[in-house]
Write a protein that holds these residues in place. Structure first.
Motif, PDB file in Angstrom:
ATOM      1  N   THR A 622       0.861  -1.174   0.000  1.00 60.21           N
ATOM      2  CA  THR A 622       0.000   0.000   0.000  1.00 60.21           C
ATOM      3  C   THR A 622       0.901   1.228   0.000  1.00 60.21           C
ATOM      4  O   THR A 622       1.775   1.359   0.865  1.00 60.21           O
ATOM      5  CB  THR A 622      -0.918  -0.004   1.236  1.00 60.21           C
ATOM      6  OG1 THR A 622      -1.806  -1.129   1.149  1.00 60.21           O
ATOM      7  CG2 THR A 622      -1.727   1.274   1.326  1.00 60.21           C
ATOM      8  N   GLU A 649      -1.052  10.275  -4.418  1.00 60.73           N
ATOM      9  CA  GLU A 649      -1.051   8.818  -4.482  1.00 60.73           C
ATOM     10  C   GLU A 649      -1.366   8.252  -3.112  1.00 60.73           C
ATOM     11  O   GLU A 649      -0.741   8.588  -2.118  1.00 60.73           O
ATOM     12  CB  GLU A 649       0.298   8.275  -4.958  1.00 60.73           C
ATOM     13  CG  GLU A 649       0.319   6.753  -5.060  1.00 60.73           C
ATOM     14  CD  GLU A 649       1.625   6.188  -5.570  1.00 60.73           C
ATOM     15  OE1 GLU A 649       1.726   4.963  -5.736  1.00 60.73           O
ATOM     16  OE2 GLU A 649       2.565   6.982  -5.789  1.00 60.73           O
ATOM     17  N   LYS A 650      -2.382   7.368  -3.077  1.00 58.08           N
ATOM     18  CA  LYS A 650      -2.767   6.690  -1.829  1.00 58.08           C
ATOM     19  C   LYS A 650      -3.521   5.419  -2.185  1.00 58.08           C
ATOM     20  O   LYS A 650      -4.723   5.314  -2.017  1.00 58.08           O
ATOM     21  CB  LYS A 650      -3.601   7.585  -0.920  1.00 58.08           C
ATOM     22  CG  LYS A 650      -4.865   8.191  -1.539  1.00 58.08           C
ATOM     23  CD  LYS A 650      -4.652   9.488  -2.193  1.00 58.08           C
ATOM     24  CE  LYS A 650      -5.958  10.122  -2.663  1.00 58.08           C
ATOM     25  NZ  LYS A 650      -5.786  11.506  -3.044  1.00 58.08           N
ATOM     26  N   LYS A 651      -2.778   4.447  -2.697  1.00 57.11           N
ATOM     27  CA  LYS A 651      -3.364   3.240  -3.257  1.00 57.11           C
ATOM     28  C   LYS A 651      -3.206   2.045  -2.319  1.00 57.11           C
ATOM     29  O   LYS A 651      -2.133   1.809  -1.771  1.00 57.11           O
ATOM     30  CB  LYS A 651      -2.710   2.899  -4.596  1.00 57.11           C
ATOM     31  CG  LYS A 651      -2.931   3.954  -5.687  1.00 57.11           C
ATOM     32  CD  LYS A 651      -4.386   4.053  -6.088  1.00 57.11           C
ATOM     33  CE  LYS A 651      -4.576   5.040  -7.238  1.00 57.11           C
ATOM     34  NZ  LYS A 651      -6.009   5.190  -7.599  1.00 57.11           N
ATOM     35  N   GLY A 684      -5.976  -1.739  -5.376  1.00 59.98           N
ATOM     36  CA  GLY A 684      -5.682  -0.492  -6.062  1.00 59.98           C
ATOM     37  C   GLY A 684      -6.632   0.646  -5.770  1.00 59.98           C
ATOM     38  O   GLY A 684      -6.471   1.745  -6.321  1.00 59.98           O
ATOM     39  N   ASN A 685      -7.619   0.435  -4.880  1.00 61.04           N
ATOM     40  CA  ASN A 685      -8.514   1.526  -4.518  1.00 61.04           C
ATOM     41  C   ASN A 685      -7.778   2.604  -3.735  1.00 61.04           C
ATOM     42  O   ASN A 685      -6.747   2.360  -3.114  1.00 61.04           O
ATOM     43  CB  ASN A 685      -9.683   0.996  -3.682  1.00 61.04           C
ATOM     44  CG  ASN A 685     -10.751   0.342  -4.521  1.00 61.04           C
ATOM     45  OD1 ASN A 685     -10.566   0.128  -5.722  1.00 61.04           O
ATOM     46  ND2 ASN A 685     -11.868   0.005  -3.904  1.00 61.04           N
ATOM     47  N   ASP A 686      -8.349   3.806  -3.749  1.00 59.22           N
ATOM     48  CA  ASP A 686      -7.788   4.895  -2.957  1.00 59.22           C
ATOM     49  C   ASP A 686      -8.084   4.679  -1.478  1.00 59.22           C
ATOM     50  O   ASP A 686      -9.162   4.177  -1.108  1.00 59.22           O
ATOM     51  CB  ASP A 686      -8.384   6.238  -3.382  1.00 59.22           C
ATOM     52  CG  ASP A 686      -7.745   6.788  -4.636  1.00 59.22           C
ATOM     53  OD1 ASP A 686      -6.736   6.217  -5.103  1.00 59.22           O
ATOM     54  OD2 ASP A 686      -8.244   7.792  -5.163  1.00 59.22           O
ATOM     55  N   TRP A 727     -12.717   2.259   2.047  1.00 63.66           N
ATOM     56  CA  TRP A 727     -11.819   1.666   1.059  1.00 63.66           C
ATOM     57  C   TRP A 727     -12.578   0.995  -0.084  1.00 63.66           C
ATOM     58  O   TRP A 727     -11.978   0.568  -1.058  1.00 63.66           O
ATOM     59  CB  TRP A 727     -10.887   0.654   1.740  1.00 63.66           C
ATOM     60  CG  TRP A 727     -11.580  -0.413   2.518  1.00 63.66           C
ATOM     61  CD1 TRP A 727     -12.321  -1.436   2.015  1.00 63.66           C
ATOM     62  CD2 TRP A 727     -11.598  -0.569   3.936  1.00 63.66           C
ATOM     63  NE1 TRP A 727     -12.803  -2.234   3.026  1.00 63.66           N
ATOM     64  CE2 TRP A 727     -12.373  -1.722   4.225  1.00 63.66           C
ATOM     65  CE3 TRP A 727     -11.034   0.133   4.998  1.00 63.66           C
ATOM     66  CZ2 TRP A 727     -12.598  -2.171   5.523  1.00 63.66           C
ATOM     67  CZ3 TRP A 727     -11.261  -0.319   6.284  1.00 63.66           C
ATOM     68  CH2 TRP A 727     -12.029  -1.449   6.545  1.00 63.66           C
ATOM     69  N   ASN A 729     -14.636   2.578  -2.056  1.00 63.65           N
ATOM     70  CA  ASN A 729     -14.700   3.563  -3.153  1.00 63.65           C
ATOM     71  C   ASN A 729     -15.977   3.401  -3.967  1.00 63.65           C
ATOM     72  O   ASN A 729     -15.963   3.340  -5.201  1.00 63.65           O
ATOM     73  CB  ASN A 729     -13.482   3.437  -4.065  1.00 63.65           C
ATOM     74  CG  ASN A 729     -12.182   3.884  -3.427  1.00 63.65           C
ATOM     75  OD1 ASN A 729     -11.165   4.007  -4.099  1.00 63.65           O
ATOM     76  ND2 ASN A 729     -12.172   4.132  -2.134  1.00 63.65           N
TER      77      ASN A 729
END
Length: 804
Positions: A622, A649-651, A684-686, A727, A729
Motif C-alpha cells: 500500500t 497517491e494513496k493506493k 488499487g482503490n484509494d 476503502w 470507493n
C-alpha cells in the motif's frame, strides 16, 4: 469556550503555533493582567519532537506546533478539531461508541473504537501514551501546547505511532509566579453554554499547584421525526403483514410509542473535566510534575443521518426507535521526574495510569427503512455497550545527554500494560422491536490483556557546524491475550420468545447459542529504525532527508484468529526557512510511504450467520506519496497561517477482497473467504480520508482603538478536495465532495488586557460535511440508502474571558 493563557507565560517557554501573538507576562506579585504587547519571533518556538527542547526551525522532523492561544481562537475542543490546523490530519466520527478515529497522511483505521484498539496515530499526554483517544485530552483542558509529529515516530515515541503521533502538553504550576488565574464563560445557539477556569497556587519556594476545570454542553443537533404520516395505516399494515405470510392471529399494529419522541437528542454535548497538578523543585537538579485528571461525558452519540432525507423531513432529523445514551468516565494520573545527574547527563522517568469506562446506546439502523408492518420492511437495530472498561499503566526511563556535545544521545526503556473488557449487544429485529428476530448477538470479552515492552536509542553526530547525522533503533515486543471471551448468537429456538435481548439478561438464558470462543495469545517482536541527515542552509534555513520505519502490532480478532502486524517505511525530504528576522516561517516536507500488511477491520458476517469484527491484511504494498507545507507570518498587528497538504497517491495493495456489514456489496465472496458477506475486490482503490488537496488559511488583524483597546477580526477557512469515506470507493454516497468550511470571529480586548469579549460563527455557510459513510440498506427500488456522520452545523455564540 476557551481561555486565553497569558498568565501561563510567566517563567516558561510556550510552544507557539504559526501566527500567534504573545502578550507580555502579568506581574507575578500583583496578579495584574498584561498591558504591553510583544511580537513573538516564530523562529524561536521550541518543540520536544526529539524528546529534548529544540527550536522548531532547527528540528529535522515534520511537526506542527499549536499554541494554547491558537487552540483558544480556533475553538479546538476535541482531537477532531485539530484537523484543519495540521497537514494531512483527518478525524472520523464513530457513533455507536461516541469516539473519533484519526487518519494522518491517508493512514488510519476504525478498529480503535473497540477493545482491540490500536490506532496508527498515537496520542500522548505529558509523555504518557493514551490508548483511548476519545479521553486523551479531556476537552483540551488548560493546555500549554499540542505537537503533531507526522510520519512514523517509532524510535522515540514508540507504540502505535505508525503514521504519526500527537503530543499534548498540559499547563504546569508556576512555582515563582505567585497567585493568578484566568477564566471564561460562554453562551451560544443550541442552548450552548460553558465555563472554564484555571488558577496557579504557590505553596512554597519549591512547590506549587495548579487547578483547572471546564464544563461544556449544548443540545443535540438532531430532531426526532414523527412516525405518524410515515408508517402506513393499520389496515394497510395488516395487508402488508398477511402478504408476507404472517399468521393473521399474530398481527399487531405498530406502536408509535416505540419511536423516540422526546428527551435528549442525538449529537448533544454534556462534558466536564478537572485537573489538579503539582510541581516540586527542591533543587536545581530535580523536578517532579504530577497530575490527576477526571473527565466525564454525559452527552449523546452522533447520529447516522440519511444523506437524502425522505420527502417532508428535515436533514438534521431521524426516525429513531432507540433513545441515545452515553456515559463515559476517564481518570488519569501522570507523573514525570527529571534528574540532572551531571552537567552533561539527565535521567527522566515518565509514568502514567488511566482508567476509562463507558456505556452507550445507539440507533444503528438510522431509521432509513420505514416499517410497513410490525415485522416487515423496517429494521430495528440497537448497538448497545452494556459496559466497557479499559485500564492501562506505563513506565518509561530515558537517559540522555544534555548541553553542547559532539554526539547527542538518548537511551530508553518502556513497558505498558492494558486490561480491557466489554459487553456489546446487537439486537436486530424485522420491522420494529415488536417484530421477529432477524439476528441478535452478544459479545462478552471479560479480559483482553496487552503487554508492550521496548528498548530504544538514538544519537545525533554533529559532523560539523552545519551537518548532522542521526541514527536510531527500537526493539518492541507485543503480547496480547484474550481470556474467556464468548460471542453469543441467536439460536432461533422456538421455545424462546422473539424479543430484543435486554442489558440485564444473560444470553444463555434468552435463547442464544455460543458461536465463537475468543481465547488466544499473540506474541511477536519487531525492530524499527531511523536514519536522517540534516544540513543548515545559512543561519535561517534547514534541509533534511530521512528514512524511517514504523510498526503496529498484530493481534487477535473475534474467534481467536490472528492477524499480522503492519509495517511502514517512510522516505522523506524536508526544508525549514525563516525570513523577515524570524517573523515569517515556511516549512515543507515531501514523503513516500510503503505499507506492508496494512490492517483492515470491519463488522462482518461469518458462514454460520453469526456476526463479528473481522481483521484482514492487505497483500502487496500500500503506497502513499504526498507534499505538505506550512507558512506562518506574525508581524505588528497582523498574523496569518497557511497549511497545505497534497496527497496525489494513496493506493491500497493487492489480493484483498473486503466485506463489511456497514455496506451493501453486490458481489459474492471468493470460495476461500472465511466470511459470508458479499465481497468486493479493493485492489488499487484509494485510501479513505485522504483528499488530493487540503488547504487552510487563517488571518487576523488588530485594530487599536482610541481608548487603547484592540478589536481583532479573524477568519479561518479550509478547502478540501473530494475524498472517499471507505476503502470500497463506492459512488457519491461513499464520497465527500469538495467543500469550503469557514469560521469567523471578532474579539474586543480592553486596554489593560484584563478581559475580552469574543463573538464567533463557525461553519458560516451551514455546509454539510460528511466525516464517515455507510450504505447497508437496499431499498425497494433497488438503490442503496447511504447514511453519514457530519461535522456540526452552523453554530454561533459569545464568550467573555478574564485574567486575575
Amino acid at each position: 469556550m476557551k481561555l486565553r493563557y497569558s498568565a501561563l507565560y510567566v517563567a516558561m517557554t510556550l510552544v507557539l503555533a504559526p501566527g500567534t501573538v504573545l502578550a507580555a507576562p502579568q506581574d507575578a506579585s500583583s496578579g495584574k493582567a498584561p498591558v504591553e504587547k510583544k511580537i513573538k519571533q516564530l523562529d524561536t518556538v521550541e518543540v520536544s519532537a526529539t524528546k529534548r527542547e529544540t527550536p522548531l526551525q532547527k528540528t529535522p522532523v515534520a511537526v506542527s506546533a499549536i499554541s494554547a492561544d491558537t487552540l483558544d481562537k480556533e475553538r479546538v475542543m476535541t482531537v477532531q478539531d485539530l484537523t484543519k490546523l495540521v497537514p494531512g490530519l483527518q478525524g472520523t466520527s464513530e457513533g455507536d461508541h461516541g469516539v473519533v478515529t484519526l487518519t494522518l497522511r491517508g493512514i488510519g483505521n476504525d478498529s480503535a473504537k473497540t477493545e482491540y484498539a490500536d490506532p496508527e496515530v498515537a496520542t500522548f499526554v505529558d509523555g504518557v501514551y493514551t490508548p483511548r483517544a476519545e479521553a486523551a485530552a479531556s476537552l483540551l483542558l488548560d493546555m500549554d501546547s499540542v505537537e503533531v509529529l507526522r510520519g512514523p515516530q517509532g524510535t522515540l515515541w514508540g507504540r502505535n505511532s505508525t503514521a504519526g503521533a500527537i503530543s499534548f502538553t498540559t499547563a504546569k504550576p508556576d512555582i515563582g509566579g505567585g497567585f493568578y488565574g484566568n477564566g471564561s464563560i460562554e453562551a451560544g445557539n443550541y442552548n450552548q453554554s460553558g465555563v472554564r477556569a484555571a488558577v496557579n497556587l504557590p505553596i512554597s519556594s519549591t512547590f506549587a499547584m495548579r487547578v483547572a476545570a471546564v464544563h461544556e454542553q449544548h443540545d443535540g443537533y438532531v430532531d426526532y421525526q414523527n412516525p405518524i404520516g410515515q408508517i402506513p395505516s393499520v389496515d394497510q399494515q395488516r395487508v402488508n403483514y398477511l402478504a408476507s405470510g404472517g399468521d393473521p392471529a399474530a398481527f399487531q399494529p405498530i406502536n408509535p410509542n416505540d419511536f423516540v419522541h422526546g428527551g435528549k437528542k442525538y449529537n448533544a454535548q454534556d462534558q466536564s473535566a478537572a485537573r489538579v497538578s503539582a510541581r516540586w523543585k527542591p533543587s536545581d537538579s530535580f523536578l517532579w510534575d504530577i497530575s490527576y485528571e477526571y473527565f466525564t461525558d454525559r452527552g449523546t452519540p452522533s447520529m447516522n443521518l440519511m444523506q437524502q432525507p425522505r420527502p417532508g423531513q428535515k436533514f438534521w432529523s431521524t426516525l429513531a426507535d432507540v433513545a441515545p445514551y452515553l456515559d463515559r468516565t476517564s481518570k488519569a494520573v501522570r507523573s514525570r521526574m527529571d534528574w540532572n545527574i551531571t552537567d552533561g547527563m539527565e535521567l527522566t522517568y515518565v509514568a502514567g495510569y488511566s482508567r476509562y469506562s463507558g456505556k452507550s446506546d445507539f440507533d444503528q439502523d438510522g431509521g432509513v427503512n420505514v416499517p410497513t408492518s410490525f415485522t416487515t420492511n423496517g429494521v430495528y437495530q440497537e448497538d448497545r455497550t452494556n459496559y466497557s472498561n479499559y485500564k492501562s499503566y506505563s513506565h518509561e526511563l530515558d537517559l540522555k545527554s544534555t548541553g553542547e556535545q559532539t554526539i547527542d544521545w538518548i537511551l530508553g526503556a518502556y513497558y505498558a500494560h492494558e486490561n480491557n473488557n466489554i459487553r456489546f449487544d446487537i439486537p436486530i429485529m424485522n420491522g420494529t422491536q415488536q417484530g421477529t428476530v432477524s439476528w441478535q448477538g452478544s459479545f462478552i470479552q471479560p479480559e483482553e490483556l496487552v503487554d508492550s515492552t521496548a528498548a530504544f536509542g538514538q544519537a545525533t553526530w554533529h559532523m560539523s557546524d552545519t551537518w548532522r547525522l542521526t541514527g536510531g533503533a527500537r526493539w518492541s515486543h507485543d503480547k496480547r491475550q484474550n481470556r474467556g471471551g464468548i460471542n453469543w448468537g441467536w439460536g432461533y429456538n422456538a421455545a424462546y420468545p422473539q424479543l430484543p435481548l435486554s442489558s440485564w439478561q444473560s444470553p444463555a438464558d434468552a435463547g442464544f447459542n455460543i458461536s465463537q470462543h475468543n481465547d488466544g495469545t499473540y506474541s511477536k517482536s519487531k525492530p524499527t529504525w531511523l536514519v536522517r541527515v540534516d544540513h543548515d542552509l545559512g543561519a535561517t534555513g534547514l534541509v533534511y532527508a530521512s528514512v524511517s520505519t514504523g510498526y503496529k502490532s498484530g493481534g487477535l480478532q473475534d474467534g481467536g484468529a490472528q492477524y499480522k502486524p503492519e509495517t511502514l517505511t517512510n522516505y522523506e525530504i524536508g526544508t525549514k526557512f525563516s525570513f523577515l528576522d524570524g517573523h515569517l516561517t515556511w516549512n515543507s516536507a515531501a514523503y513516500y510511504e510503503v505499507f506492508k500488511n496494512y490492517q483492515l477491520s470491519a463488522p462482518v458476517t461469518y458462514p454460520d450467520g453469526t456476526h463479528g469484527l473481522g481483521f484482514a491484511n492487505v497483500g502487496g504494498k500500500t503506497k502513499v506519496a504526498g507534499f505538505e507545507s506550512e507558512l506562518a507570518y506574525s508581524q505588528a498587528d497582523d498574523r496569518a497561517t497557511v497549511v497545505l497538504s497534497i496527497i496525489p497517491e494513496k493506493k491500497l495493495g493487492t489480493e484483498r477482497y473486503a466485506a463489511s456489514n456497514d455496506y451493501y456489496v453486490p458481489t459474492a465472496c471468493p470460495p476461500e473467504s472465511t466470511i459470508s458477506n458479499n465481497c468486493m475486490d479493493i485492489t488499487g482503490n484509494d485510501l479513505p480520508h485522504a483528499p488530493d488537496v487540503s488547504l487552510t488559511a487563517i488571518y487576523e488583524h488588530d485594530f487599536v482603538l482610541g481608548n487603547g483597546g484592540r478589536l481583532t477580526p479573524r477568519i479561518s477557512s479550509q478547502y478540501q478536495s473530494a475524498q472517499w469515506l471507505s476503502w470500497f470507493n463506492f459512488g457519491n454516497g461513499d464520497k465527500q465532495k469538495a467543500y469550503v468550511r469557514t469560521d469567523l470571529a471578532l474579539r474586543y480586548t480592553e486596554p489593560g488586557d484584563k478581559w475580552y469579549v469574543n463573538a464567533y460563527v463557525q461553519n458560516v455557510t451551514d455546509g454539510k460535511v460528511k466525516s464517515s459513510a455507510a450504505g447497508s440498506t437496499l431499498l425497494a427500488n433497488g438503490t442503496v440508502a447511504f447514511t453519514s456522520q457530519y461535522l456540526p452545523p452552523r453554530t454561533y455564540g459569545v464568550q467573555l474571558g478574564f485574567w486575575f
